[in-house]
Design an enzyme around this catalytic site. Sequence first.
Site, PDB file in Angstrom:
ATOM      1  N   ARG A  26       0.820  -1.209   0.000  1.00 50.55           N
ATOM      2  CA  ARG A  26       0.000   0.000   0.000  1.00 50.55           C
ATOM      3  C   ARG A  26       0.855   1.260   0.000  1.00 50.55           C
ATOM      4  O   ARG A  26       0.496   2.281  -0.588  1.00 50.55           O
ATOM      5  CB  ARG A  26      -0.927   0.009   1.218  1.00 50.55           C
ATOM      6  CG  ARG A  26      -1.925  -1.142   1.246  1.00 50.55           C
ATOM      7  CD  ARG A  26      -2.881  -1.012   2.422  1.00 50.55           C
ATOM      8  NE  ARG A  26      -3.685  -2.211   2.583  1.00 50.55           N
ATOM      9  CZ  ARG A  26      -3.533  -3.102   3.561  1.00 50.55           C
ATOM     10  NH1 ARG A  26      -2.606  -2.892   4.494  1.00 50.55           N
ATOM     11  NH2 ARG A  26      -4.285  -4.167   3.636  1.00 50.55           N
ATOM     12  N   SER A  43      -0.859 -16.522   6.322  1.00 51.88           N
ATOM     13  CA  SER A  43      -1.700 -15.500   6.938  1.00 51.88           C
ATOM     14  C   SER A  43      -2.897 -16.090   7.675  1.00 51.88           C
ATOM     15  O   SER A  43      -4.036 -15.688   7.482  1.00 51.88           O
ATOM     16  CB  SER A  43      -2.190 -14.530   5.857  1.00 51.88           C
ATOM     17  OG  SER A  43      -2.752 -13.369   6.431  1.00 51.88           O
ATOM     18  N   CYS A  47      -4.046 -18.516  16.847  1.00 51.18           N
ATOM     19  CA  CYS A  47      -4.726 -18.511  18.140  1.00 51.18           C
ATOM     20  C   CYS A  47      -6.122 -19.126  18.059  1.00 51.18           C
ATOM     21  O   CYS A  47      -6.705 -19.482  19.086  1.00 51.18           O
ATOM     22  CB  CYS A  47      -4.816 -17.084  18.674  1.00 51.18           C
ATOM     23  SG  CYS A  47      -3.210 -16.349  19.051  1.00 51.18           S
ATOM     24  N   ASN A 315       0.879  -8.527  14.550  1.00 52.41           N
ATOM     25  CA  ASN A 315       0.252  -7.678  13.544  1.00 52.41           C
ATOM     26  C   ASN A 315       0.641  -6.216  13.715  1.00 52.41           C
ATOM     27  O   ASN A 315       0.842  -5.502  12.722  1.00 52.41           O
ATOM     28  CB  ASN A 315      -1.270  -7.851  13.607  1.00 52.41           C
ATOM     29  CG  ASN A 315      -1.745  -9.050  12.821  1.00 52.41           C
ATOM     30  OD1 ASN A 315      -1.938  -8.980  11.611  1.00 52.41           O
ATOM     31  ND2 ASN A 315      -1.924 -10.172  13.498  1.00 52.41           N
TER      32      ASN A 315
END
Length: 570
Positions: A26, A43, A47, A315
Amino acid sequence: MSTEPRKILIVGGVAAGMKSASRLRRLDPKAQITVVERGIHLSYGACALPYVISEEIEDLDEVRQTANGTVRDEAFFSMVKDVEVLTRCEAVRIDREKQELEVHFLDDDRYQSMSYDVLVLATGSRPLVPPFPGRDLAGVCALKNMDDAASIAKLVEPGARAVIVGGGLIGLEMAEALGSRGMDVTLLEMQEQVLFGILDSDMAEHIHRVLRNAGIKLHLGEALQTISGQNDQVQKVTTTIGSYPADLVILALGAKPNIELAQEAGLNIGPSGAIAVNQQMQTSDPNIWAAGDCVESYHLLNHQPLHLPLGSTANKHGRIVADAICGRPAHFPGILGTLLVKVFGLNVGRTGLSPEKAAQSGFDPVSIFAPSPDRVHSMRGAKPILTRLTIDRESRKLLGAQIVGPGEVAKRIDVVATALSFGADIDQLAQVDLGYAPPFSAAMDPLHQAANALRNKLDGLADSLSPLKLKQRLDLGEDLLLLDVRSPAEHAEVRMAGATLLPLGKLRAKVAELPKDKLIVPFCKISLRGYEAVRILHAAGFEKVAYLEGGLLGWPYELERGAPEVPITN
């Protein structure tokens, strides 16, 4: 100045790696971005894997899908993100001088050197598996990736015997997952409590009770020695105390950062054993960044280095890495160790420092343990939560919180984590403008109530004892008076052994009959009346008084039920 697009190589294609790749695209539409991933799945939310095994998530592929159901695979990242992903490709060596990464294509056993302008290490972590005899037997598993989850799911069978080694987050989640599938579950923990180092022992006792009530065979203070079997299939687990039959063994002993690639390249490794980075996630090589479970973090409150692998942190790291590489102002300040876990309907949360860790870090901690319903008590569905707040005595700054209970825990932990991030003190927490409506919270939220109770304690209006502190005094045989200020009907239903019943409404009339030479510990269901009793006794000249924090609702130890056999003051 070169107009060639930058070559950015990313090692690791799960959380931090793919977040970095997506953000980089981006910010830099022209960069040549390549991700190297040893496995085949990209990806995904690791968890969520215990909830796949429990079948709360129906399909394993859902953990690697977007919200609209698109699978995040090589084709997705190529077409949507314009990012090349090389799966089944292992990074084996970094040549920092040449700025090259040597990779091994596992399917055709081919090696290749790839040049880079920027290298991102998102190598993650792996389950900690000490060299126990029998660890390679069929049926002995750890849970880290999608392949592990698929392997475990095939072995789940109602009535089969599962032994889980380790009472941390994954161990607890797997105990619930396997127990809910009808397996006979034994949970082994070498410490005297689950979530050791995460929760105080009296908070952990509430988890112990829930596990046992759910049929989990909980064995504390037992260290694993061997795993044995026959015909390469696991059959038994032996500890320092006993042996347990097993058709499935889950090793949940923690995680170890994957630092070998960085270490062999001469990058700095921090005291926690993970890769050392600055606040821009840059390693000791200015052309190499690192993010996610392989990276060392710093605690925001005591500034100590630690390794705490979490998808949420990974992240955040990925975004910071991309911003830093593209010259945007960004930094990662550190973590608070905020954790959440669900255990058979009991919600558990922790953020910041425990009282013990705070003292070790040089603070003078003061804590309170306060129960409350998670919403207006008369609302259908109201459930209790037990909150422990910790502050620094001199500065009154918040230091941490631990909350357990079947009620809404997560939003309270998030409020405290937010307050900690901005350096709030206990007085500010007591006045923060939280939302109120009966379906969601009482007019005074459980955090407000805990904060005010702690302010009372700090300001000398009432001393108190935590369940653990009182239990320790009782175990030592200290001569004190447990004063139950509930009603006779409540006392007849459930009570604490050895306590004297004196309802609060009769306390003023009977106060002269109470001893002043021993500690008096008033309590009730939640110790609101216990606090009132302290104020009455103080006004009558009693100095040795401290109410039981949390009352009987927060008392995690044994209680008497049925016909009372303890003194009653009429």
